[in-house]
Design an enzyme around this catalytic site. Structure first.
Site, PDB file in Angstrom:
ATOM      1  N   HIS A  77       0.827  -1.212   0.000  1.00  0.00           N
ATOM      2  CA  HIS A  77       0.000   0.000   0.000  1.00  0.00           C
ATOM      3  C   HIS A  77       0.861   1.262   0.000  1.00  0.00           C
ATOM      4  O   HIS A  77       1.951   1.304   0.561  1.00  0.00           O
ATOM      5  CB  HIS A  77      -1.003   0.007   1.162  1.00  0.00           C
ATOM      6  CG  HIS A  77      -0.414  -0.022   2.543  1.00  0.00           C
ATOM      7  ND1 HIS A  77       0.015   1.119   3.193  1.00  0.00           N
ATOM      8  CD2 HIS A  77      -0.213  -1.042   3.415  1.00  0.00           C
ATOM      9  CE1 HIS A  77       0.443   0.800   4.406  1.00  0.00           C
ATOM     10  NE2 HIS A  77       0.327  -0.504   4.558  1.00  0.00           N
ATOM     11  N   ASP A  79      -0.020   4.460   1.120  1.00  0.00           N
ATOM     12  CA  ASP A  79      -0.151   5.440   2.206  1.00  0.00           C
ATOM     13  C   ASP A  79       0.637   5.030   3.430  1.00  0.00           C
ATOM     14  O   ASP A  79       1.045   3.868   3.582  1.00  0.00           O
ATOM     15  CB  ASP A  79      -1.625   5.634   2.571  1.00  0.00           C
ATOM     16  CG  ASP A  79      -2.288   4.349   3.056  1.00  0.00           C
ATOM     17  OD1 ASP A  79      -2.033   3.278   2.462  1.00  0.00           O
ATOM     18  OD2 ASP A  79      -3.066   4.400   4.020  1.00  0.00           O
ATOM     19  N   ASP A 116       6.425   0.954   6.911  1.00  0.00           N
ATOM     20  CA  ASP A 116       5.119   0.318   6.769  1.00  0.00           C
ATOM     21  C   ASP A 116       4.285   1.201   5.844  1.00  0.00           C
ATOM     22  O   ASP A 116       3.801   2.253   6.257  1.00  0.00           O
ATOM     23  CB  ASP A 116       4.455   0.203   8.144  1.00  0.00           C
ATOM     24  CG  ASP A 116       3.014  -0.260   8.090  1.00  0.00           C
ATOM     25  OD1 ASP A 116       2.598  -0.803   7.052  1.00  0.00           O
ATOM     26  OD2 ASP A 116       2.298  -0.044   9.081  1.00  0.00           O
ATOM     27  N   GLU A 146      -4.820   2.155   2.949  1.00  0.00           N
ATOM     28  CA  GLU A 146      -4.838   0.931   3.756  1.00  0.00           C
ATOM     29  C   GLU A 146      -4.953   1.261   5.236  1.00  0.00           C
ATOM     30  O   GLU A 146      -5.616   0.550   5.996  1.00  0.00           O
ATOM     31  CB  GLU A 146      -3.563   0.125   3.486  1.00  0.00           C
ATOM     32  CG  GLU A 146      -3.560  -1.274   4.092  1.00  0.00           C
ATOM     33  CD  GLU A 146      -2.975  -1.352   5.493  1.00  0.00           C
ATOM     34  OE1 GLU A 146      -3.049  -2.418   6.114  1.00  0.00           O
ATOM     35  OE2 GLU A 146      -2.450  -0.312   5.975  1.00  0.00           O
ATOM     36  N   GLU A 147      -4.311   2.346   5.655  1.00  0.00           N
ATOM     37  CA  GLU A 147      -4.189   2.627   7.080  1.00  0.00           C
ATOM     38  C   GLU A 147      -5.461   3.201   7.709  1.00  0.00           C
ATOM     39  O   GLU A 147      -5.613   3.156   8.915  1.00  0.00           O
ATOM     40  CB  GLU A 147      -3.024   3.597   7.325  1.00  0.00           C
ATOM     41  CG  GLU A 147      -1.659   3.071   6.883  1.00  0.00           C
ATOM     42  CD  GLU A 147      -1.140   1.923   7.746  1.00  0.00           C
ATOM     43  OE1 GLU A 147      -1.885   1.461   8.637  1.00  0.00           O
ATOM     44  OE2 GLU A 147       0.009   1.505   7.545  1.00  0.00           O
ATOM     45  N   ASP A 170       3.754  -6.930   3.376  1.00  0.00           N
ATOM     46  CA  ASP A 170       3.392  -6.028   4.471  1.00  0.00           C
ATOM     47  C   ASP A 170       3.521  -6.669   5.847  1.00  0.00           C
ATOM     48  O   ASP A 170       2.924  -6.210   6.812  1.00  0.00           O
ATOM     49  CB  ASP A 170       1.953  -5.531   4.258  1.00  0.00           C
ATOM     50  CG  ASP A 170       1.618  -4.297   5.076  1.00  0.00           C
ATOM     51  OD1 ASP A 170       2.540  -3.666   5.614  1.00  0.00           O
ATOM     52  OD2 ASP A 170       0.425  -3.960   5.178  1.00  0.00           O
ATOM     53  N   HIS A 458       3.597   2.768  13.214  1.00  0.00           N
ATOM     54  CA  HIS A 458       2.529   3.684  13.621  1.00  0.00           C
ATOM     55  C   HIS A 458       2.954   4.598  14.763  1.00  0.00           C
ATOM     56  O   HIS A 458       2.101   5.225  15.396  1.00  0.00           O
ATOM     57  CB  HIS A 458       1.249   2.941  14.005  1.00  0.00           C
ATOM     58  CG  HIS A 458       0.655   2.143  12.891  1.00  0.00           C
ATOM     59  ND1 HIS A 458      -0.595   1.554  12.974  1.00  0.00           N
ATOM     60  CD2 HIS A 458       1.115   1.829  11.654  1.00  0.00           C
ATOM     61  CE1 HIS A 458      -0.855   0.914  11.857  1.00  0.00           C
ATOM     62  NE2 HIS A 458       0.176   1.067  11.030  1.00  0.00           N
TER      63      HIS A 458
END
Length: 489
Positions: A77, A79, A116, A146-147, A170, A458
């Site tokens: 992904h 983003d 990520d 995705e996030e 991922d 994150h």
């Protein structure tokens, strides 16, 4: 420091990672990175197109002698999660990520790194532009958002992809092969509240909670990390009963898929209670820090006087808020009965906002069992409705049911042992991978997930291990050499 990162091996991967990290790419604002990827595919004279929701697909023919192999879809992904330390001056909408090397790790300067899933994207880019790496027919699928909802995967229509095998890049531990993941749902509670004027003889305090590790609300939920929203609520609840404090505002947490690291609140109480309040506040803060000292050694809970606000929340509404957040489950709810050491169901009380007569509480509930996911979501709904809130469910997505008999797994397991002299860990994860969603429109596609080691995703502590990227790259190239021929089981 970008030049130093570009010089790392494998250069083809790190060069593309640096290029990608120069492009701002927040979830739901991916226009620039979509165009970046469209331009990249066009520069290679490869078939490149964008679907209706913004996913980018790039196709590359097989190298000589591998034309009869199965089509492989490589998926990551575009983003990234945007998180920064409070004292970091940085604009994610305009600036590229500032990277640096710390021994065997690449990190970012006070922000999330974007490994990520930027490392997966960079590896796919390196394959697409290579003129020497042998490979079957390749199809790169770069999904968006995705996030914060997986809307890219959800919006991908059936019949677009050619791949019989999907390699999702991922996963965040280099000795893991993922064959399943959790689904999720957003639980949002909202209500208005009445405000009253601050009385004469009152004093205001600002409470700050910071220094928590934060992290991925799925992959890190089992670690017992501190949740800034729950800590702030505990402080408020205790002192509201003892000193009749009144809340003027709360601002805690940020993204639903990040464990809250920070929270700030403004409270008001009678000036004649100041001394006792400060003393007892410090006692409770010390108790909380001692409870968490092993996993959260940098936790800081501070109290300082501040300007007096005009209004505060009325007593009845405040009591409902504090009891509701106190009762809301946070953390692991159930462990899997079928897969050892796998979190089955969890919740993250991700966001608490109280300001100008409005309350908004955001949670992300995850589970590898859809019925259990909805059971916990309904329990949260009941809790917040008892606190007078209107509760909505949104952003639901399915889990990915593990298939231990996967044909591509039978390629990856022995390949890992051959290359690295040990057995990989075949697992399901508590994060939300896109495989479950993609599988709804592509039920016959054989899916697997793997990747390099990334810690602290994150959070501003996010880092990717350099030696692990080298291992991941070696593994990926070797897998592509052994893709079965079309028609093989």
């Amino acid at each position: 420091m970008s030049a130093e990162v570009r010089a790392l091996e494998p250069k083809a991967v790190w060069k593309n990672f640096a290029d990608l990290n120069a492009v701002p790419r927040p979830s739901k604002k991916e226009e620039r990175v979509i165009q970046f990827m469209m331009d990249f595919g066009a520069s290679l004279n490869l078939e490149t197109f964008k679907d209706a929701v913004g996913n980018v697909i790039i196709r590359k023919p097989a190298t000589s002698g591998m034309e009869d192999r199965k089509w492989v879809t490589l998926q990551s992904h575009l983003d990234m999660v945007h998180q920064k330390n409070n004292d970091t001056v940085f604009d994610f909408n305009t600036q590229g990520i500032e990277m640096y090397i710390d021994k065997d790790w690449v990190k970012a300067n006070g922000t999330t790194l974007g490994a990520d899933n930027g490392m997966g994207v960079a590896a796919i880019m390196a394959l697409l532009e290579s003129k020497t790496i042998p490979h079957p027919p390749l199809e790169a699928l770069f999904t968006i958002d995705e996030e914060t909802g997986m809307t890219g995967a959800m919006g991908l229509e059936g019949g677009v992809l050619k791949g019989e095998i999907l390699l999702n890049l991922d996963t965040e531990e280099d000795d893991e092969i993922d064959i399943g993941c959790a689904g999720g749902i957003d639980v949002t509670a909202e209500r208005s509240y009445s405000e009253v004027l601050v009385q004469n003889g009152a004093i205001a305090f600002k409470i700050n909670i910071k220094g928590l590790n934060g992290g991925h609300s799925g992959m890190d939920i089992h670690k017992g990390l501190g949740n800034a929203n729950k800590i702030m609520n505990r402080l408020m609840h205790y002192n509201a009963e003892k000193y009749s404090i009144r809340i003027a505002s709360i601002d805690g947490g940020s993204l639903r898929n990040a464990i809250p690291r920070e929270s700030t609140a403004i409270i008001v109480l009678d000036d004649n209670q100041k001394k006792n309040f400060e003393s007892n506040f410090e006692l409770l803060a010390t108790v909380i820090k001692n409870e968490l000292k092993v996993v959260e050694p940098k936790l800081a809970i501070t109290l300082e006087t501040t300007d007096l606000p005009e209004k505060v929340m009325n007593e009845e509404d405040q009591g409902k808020l504090l009891k509701g957040v106190y009762a809301a489950h946070n953390g692991v709810y159930a462990m899997s009965a079928s897969i050892s050491d796998l979190v089955e169901t969890s919740n993250n009380v991700a966001r608490v906002m109280v300001k100008d007569g409005k309350i908004k509480i955001g949670c992300l509930t995850r589970s590898s069992v859809d019925s259990a996911k909805m059971d916990l979501a309904e329990a949260l709904k009941a809790t917040f409705e008892l606190a007078g809130c209107d509760v909505t469910f949104s952003g639901t997505y399915p889990g990915w049911n593990p298939n231990p008999d996967s044909a591509i797994l039978k390629v990856l397991k022995p390949k890992y042992e051959e290359l690295f002299g040990e057995k990989p860990r075949v697992v399901a994860c508590h994060a939300g991978l896109e495989c479950g969603i993609l599988g709804q429109n592509y039920p016959d596609m054989d899916m697997i997930s793997f990747g390099p080691t990334i810690h602290g995703a994150h959070s501003p502590d996010e880092r990717v291990q350099i030696s692990s990227v080298q291992k991941f790259w070696k593994y990926l190239l070797s897998i592509l050499e052994d893709i079965p021929e079309k028609g093989d089981a």
